[in-house]
Design an enzyme around this catalytic site. Structure first.
Site, mmCIF file in Angstrom:
data_model
loop_
_atom_site.group_PDB
_atom_site.id
_atom_site.type_symbol
_atom_site.label_atom_id
_atom_site.label_comp_id
_atom_site.label_asym_id
_atom_site.label_seq_id
_atom_site.Cartn_x
_atom_site.Cartn_y
_atom_site.Cartn_z
ATOM 1 N N SER A 62 151.991 56.608 49.380
ATOM 2 C CA SER A 62 151.003 56.793 48.321
ATOM 3 C C SER A 62 151.407 57.893 47.338
ATOM 4 C CB SER A 62 149.665 57.153 48.957
ATOM 5 O OG SER A 62 148.722 57.393 47.958
ATOM 6 N N ASN B 243 143.035 59.640 53.152
ATOM 7 C CA ASN B 243 143.875 60.816 52.896
ATOM 8 C C ASN B 243 143.066 62.075 53.119
ATOM 9 O OD1 ASN B 243 145.661 62.735 52.043
ATOM 10 N ND2 ASN B 243 145.570 62.190 49.874
ATOM 11 N N ASN C 136 151.752 64.179 55.287
ATOM 12 C CA ASN C 136 151.587 64.431 53.869
ATOM 13 C C ASN C 136 152.444 65.658 53.537
ATOM 14 O OD1 ASN C 136 150.489 64.631 51.200
ATOM 15 N ND2 ASN C 136 148.717 63.501 51.955
ATOM 16 N N THR C 137 152.297 66.188 52.349
ATOM 17 C CA THR C 137 153.186 67.270 51.914
ATOM 18 C C THR C 137 152.789 68.626 52.505
ATOM 19 O OG1 THR C 137 151.819 67.492 49.948
ATOM 20 C CG2 THR C 137 153.794 66.149 49.756
ATOM 21 N N CYS D 213 145.640 65.739 51.110
ATOM 22 C CA CYS D 213 146.193 66.172 49.839
ATOM 23 C C CYS D 213 145.866 67.645 49.613
ATOM 24 C CB CYS D 213 145.654 65.333 48.697
ATOM 25 S SG CYS D 213 146.563 65.676 47.209
ATOM 26 N N SER E 229 152.275 68.718 42.118
ATOM 27 C CA SER E 229 150.856 69.085 42.028
ATOM 28 C C SER E 229 150.161 68.110 41.081
ATOM 29 C CB SER E 229 150.701 70.517 41.525
ATOM 30 O OG SER E 229 151.342 70.669 40.274
ATOM 31 N N VAL E 230 150.318 66.818 41.382
ATOM 32 C CA VAL E 230 149.707 65.795 40.528
ATOM 33 C C VAL E 230 148.183 65.949 40.540
ATOM 34 C CG1 VAL E 230 149.313 63.316 40.246
ATOM 35 C CG2 VAL E 230 151.600 64.165 40.802
ATOM 36 N N THR F 118 159.380 60.436 48.314
ATOM 37 C CA THR F 118 160.244 61.111 47.340
ATOM 38 C C THR F 118 161.444 60.259 46.920
ATOM 39 O OG1 THR F 118 159.519 63.207 48.231
ATOM 40 C CG2 THR F 118 161.580 63.240 46.990
ATOM 41 N N GLY G 66 160.661 62.773 53.913
ATOM 42 C CA GLY G 66 162.084 62.955 53.624
ATOM 43 C C GLY G 66 162.997 61.806 53.976
HETATM 44 C C1 LIG Z 1 154.337 62.880 43.411
HETATM 45 C C2 LIG Z 1 153.652 62.686 44.723
HETATM 46 C C3 LIG Z 1 152.329 62.237 44.767
HETATM 47 C C4 LIG Z 1 151.675 62.032 45.979
HETATM 48 N N1 LIG Z 1 150.398 61.566 45.987
HETATM 49 C C5 LIG Z 1 149.784 61.272 47.166
HETATM 50 C C6 LIG Z 1 148.487 60.669 47.196
HETATM 51 O O1 LIG Z 1 147.882 60.390 46.146
HETATM 52 N N2 LIG Z 1 147.918 60.393 48.399
HETATM 53 C C7 LIG Z 1 148.565 60.659 49.582
HETATM 54 O O2 LIG Z 1 148.028 60.377 50.638
HETATM 55 N N3 LIG Z 1 149.806 61.220 49.586
HETATM 56 C C8 LIG Z 1 150.426 61.529 48.414
HETATM 57 N N4 LIG Z 1 151.702 62.064 48.419
HETATM 58 C C9 LIG Z 1 152.393 62.316 49.703
HETATM 59 C C10 LIG Z 1 153.353 61.178 50.073
HETATM 60 O O3 LIG Z 1 152.647 59.952 50.216
HETATM 61 C C11 LIG Z 1 154.116 61.497 51.360
HETATM 62 O O4 LIG Z 1 153.191 61.674 52.398
HETATM 63 C C12 LIG Z 1 154.960 62.765 51.272
HETATM 64 O O5 LIG Z 1 155.546 62.870 49.991
HETATM 65 C C13 LIG Z 1 156.047 62.853 52.356
HETATM 66 O O6 LIG Z 1 156.988 61.793 52.248
HETATM 67 P P1 LIG Z 1 158.397 61.919 51.436
HETATM 68 O O7 LIG Z 1 159.081 63.167 51.908
HETATM 69 O O8 LIG Z 1 159.130 60.658 51.705
HETATM 70 O O9 LIG Z 1 158.017 62.061 49.997
HETATM 71 C C14 LIG Z 1 152.357 62.300 47.202
HETATM 72 C C15 LIG Z 1 153.685 62.757 47.157
HETATM 73 C C16 LIG Z 1 154.336 62.949 45.952
HETATM 74 C C17 LIG Z 1 155.763 63.416 45.958
#
Ligand SMILES: Cc1cc2nc3c(=O)[nH]c(=O)nc-3n(C[C@H](O)[C@H](O)[C@H](O)COP(=O)(O)O)c2cc1C
Ligand SMILES: Cc1cc2nc3c(=O)[nH]c(=O)nc-3n(C[C@H](O)[C@H](O)[C@H](O)COP(=O)(O)OP(=O)(O)OC[C@H]3O[C@@H](n4cnc5c(N)ncnc54)[C@H](O)[C@@H]3O)c2cc1C
Ligand code: FES
Lengths: 308, 266
Positions: A23, A128, A193-194, A131, A72-73, A267, A245
């Site tokens: 997401s 979620n 999540n992040t 966030c 920080s969207v 990402t 990641g």
């Molecule tokens: C630009 C951006 C926007 C994100 N927006 C959401 C979101 O709206 N809802 C959500 O549950 N996670 C959101 N995430 C988190 C990702 O879905 C994911 O959990 C997190 O980035 C870890 O995975 P990755 O390392 O593959 O990016 C966002 C991440 C990024 C980078």
């Protein structure tokens, strides 16, 4: 490579392969249609939705850190109604599972979202709780096991689709949160999540992000995410969608071995729009080269000698 | 609009820390128009995850060569500056909604400041049948580039620098202001650092001249999926965050709301 069993089942929903767009990193999917065949994906978790349209945080909204990014969207999105009326019909043309990622500031808002989506043709809901960007939102729900339990329970009562609970990693003990989500009736768990972080520009002495802090994602968090997936998989019975990641097919294998049934790619989509197809191809190559004929052989297949 | 590999044919320093790179890309050369950009994956360092957006300076549709001009400001552009002939770049592009010529346009002013001079050159190359006057602002002589290229398609080129080492001493917008007070072009098209753009917004408003400006914002995907490249577009009371990567980078000047805190580098 044709006879590999790639499909998985998560809470009664069948995914043709374990690759799901995370997401917020893949828009509503349709933005990417010129770069990637959406039919090849196991599923798409759409950009985080809220009841009302949301503007999101002030720019800059992204910073690059070593092997990671901070964002920080702040949940910019056109609102759940617009999603249902104007976006979903386009997305339904593709043969892939659709997951609605729902967000709220209050328990009521979460329940409202679930109710609004009851009659809508989507495959799963993703709650979620994590966030870290939105001021009164996410973080307070996802860090307290009691709250996680009650919100999962309440949303479950209002939803018709199977419910994925998405966890924040910004907690001391991820397993107690996962257990609370399971107890509340969650059908699956997604994590992570992040991680909350920040970056500073030493020339201007200011934070790089307009919102000061943001969420860290990308390869920098992979070891942390993997550890959490492994811990959670030992603590709960419900299936896990692992993420954090993942950039290669071998990263997928690692998450499956740690106990995930499927994975999400975040990402990597920002780095290159067709990443998921490449990751799926590499994953199949791994299976082929290692004589793994079914994905089931990998899920939870970590060989460990537990320290005594 | 595609992801592909482009070969570097030349990469030279044309002014202080400002490089011109020529690459071969059939897709970009054949379909790009002024104001669009390419999104470049930085080679040799996997820890730099994000692509770098760089505008297109010129294309040659006969031999598929594409020129970009970039200033070395950080790790990514430093690596780019070290690439040699034969190196391969993973690029996406052409991306974005660039400049456009509204019906009936005959006389235009092109305004570029610092790195913003590079993208506006493509305007004059592509639409050279228009009556063009160019205004180019630089920090000083060591940073000035491509003035002669603008002379080829412009009726006249005005140059200014902050320190007076080349052209008129002072801001390019005050020079533009003087001209707008006596002559009305149909359209102004501009790219440059934020303070320049803010001054320009006031000036074109004063003379009520339509103006298109190209914006910069930090980017992720470059294709409209991640919503990190937002800028405020609309009016003071009614605005929305739009995506610089796909709704822009070019917008009408009167719609762009800048807070002044944004990045300024050139
Ligand atoms: C630009 C951006 C926007 C994100 N927006 C959401 C979101 O709206 N809802 C959500 O549950 N996670 C959101 N995430 C988190 C990702 O879905 C994911 O959990 C997190 O980035 C870890 O995975 P990755 O390392 O593959 O990016 C966002 C991440 C990024 C980078
Ligand atoms: C549409 C568009 C067109 C551009 N065209 C040009 C051009 O033709 N010539 C040129 O010299 N520069 C141009 N820029 C700016 C250029 O993208 C940045 O200077 C470059 O990304 C810096 O990378 P770095 O690794 O050297 O710097 P670092 O500071 O190390 O980069 C760190 C991160 O911040 C981002 N970043 C830093 N500064 C900027 C900036 N000003 N704008 C956007 N992102 C930034 C980088 O992309 C990277 O993700 C353009 C930017 C945009 C958005
Ligand atoms: S950079 Fe991803 S939406 Fe613009």
């Amino acid at each position: 490579m044709e006879n590999l069993k790639l499909n998985v089942n998560i809470a009664g929903v069948s995914f043709k392969n374990p690759i799901i767009a995370a997401s917020g990193t893949f828009g509503f999917g349709v933005e990417y249609k010129e770069y990637i065949d959406l039919n090849h994906l196991g599923g798409i978790s759409v950009t985080g939705l809220t009841l009302e349209p949301r503007k999101g945080n002030p720019p800059p909204r992204i910073a690059e850190t070593p092997s990671g990014i901070l964002n920080s969207v702040g949940l910019q999105n056109p609102g759940v109604d617009y999603f249902i009326d104007s976006i979903l019909p386009k997305l339904k043309q593709y043969d892939t599972n659709i997951i609605a990622n729902i967000n709220g500031n209050t328990l009521d808002e979460y329940c409202h979202m679930a109710t609004r989506l009851q009659q809508i043709d989507i495959d799963m809901l993703e709650l979620n709780l994590s966030c870290p960007n939105v001021k009164q939102g996410g973080v307070s729900f996802g860090t307290d096991p009691e709250m996680v339990y009650s919100i999962t329970k309440a949303v479950k009562e209002h939803s018709h689709q199977p419910l994925i609970v998405k966890l924040t990693p910004n907690v001391t003990d991820i397993t107690e949160i996962a257990i609370a989500a399971q107890k509340g009736g969650g059908d699956a768990i997604s994590l992570v999540n992040t991680f909350l972080g920040m970056a500073i520009d030493v020339k201007t002495r200011r934070p790089v992000l307009g919102n000061i802090t943001g969420g860290l994602s990308g390869p920098a968090i992979k070891p942390l995410a993997l550890r959490m997936v492994w811990q959670v998989s030992r603590a709960v019975e419900i299936p896990i969608i692992g993420m954090g990641g993942i950039m290669t097919g071998e990263d997928v294998v690692e998450f499956l071995l740690a106990g995930a049934t499927a994975v999400s790619i975040g990402t990597a989509n920002l780095v290159t729009p067709d990443s998921m197809v490449k990751i799926l191809y590499d994953f199949k190559t791994y299976m082929h080269n290692n004589k793994v004929s079914s994905i089931d052989e990998l899920i939870g297949g970590l060989i460990v000698k537990m320290p005594t | 609009m595609s992801r592909h590999i482009a070969e570097v044919v030349e990469n030279i320093e044309i002014a202080c820390k400002i490089y011109k790179m020529t690459i071969i890309s059939n897709q970009v050369a054949q379909s790009a128009y002024p104001g669009q950009f390419i999104h470049i994956s930085i080679p040799h360092d996997e820890s730099l995850l994000l692509r770098r957006p760089i505008s297109i300076n010129r294309v040659n549709r006969n031999n598929n060569q594409v020129d970009i001009i970039y200033q070395v400001v950080g790790k990514g552009t430093k690596i780019l500056s070290g690439l040699e002939k034969g190196a391969e770049l993973d690029i996406l592009g052409p991306l974005g909604k660039g400049f456009w010529i509204p019906k009936g346009t005959k006389k235009i002013y092109i305004v570029g400041g610092g790195c913003g001079v590079a993208p506006v050159r493509f305007i004059g190359e592509r639409w050279d049948y228009l009556d063009i006057t160019s205004f180019l602002g630089f920090r000083g002589k060591p940073w000035a580039y491509q003035i002669d290229e603008f002379e080829r398609f412009s009726r006249k080129v005005f140059v200014s620098s902050d320190d007076g080492t080349i052209g008129y001493k002072g801001s390019i917008i005050s020079l533009l202001d003087k001209h707008l007070s006596v002559e009305n072009p149909d359209l102004v098209m501009a790219c440059g650092p934020v303070p320049m753009i803010q001054a320009l917004q006031k000036t074109v408003l004063k003379y009520d001249i339509p103006c298109q400006i190209s914006l910069e914002e930090r980017m992720g995907c470059g294709v409209g999926g991640c919503l990190v490249c937002s800028c405020a577009i609309g009016s003071k009371d009614k605005w929305d965050y739009k995506k610089v990567c796909t709704d822009g980078p070019v917008f009408w000047s009167e719609e762009v709301i800048l807070d002044g805190e944004s990045e300024t580098k050139c």
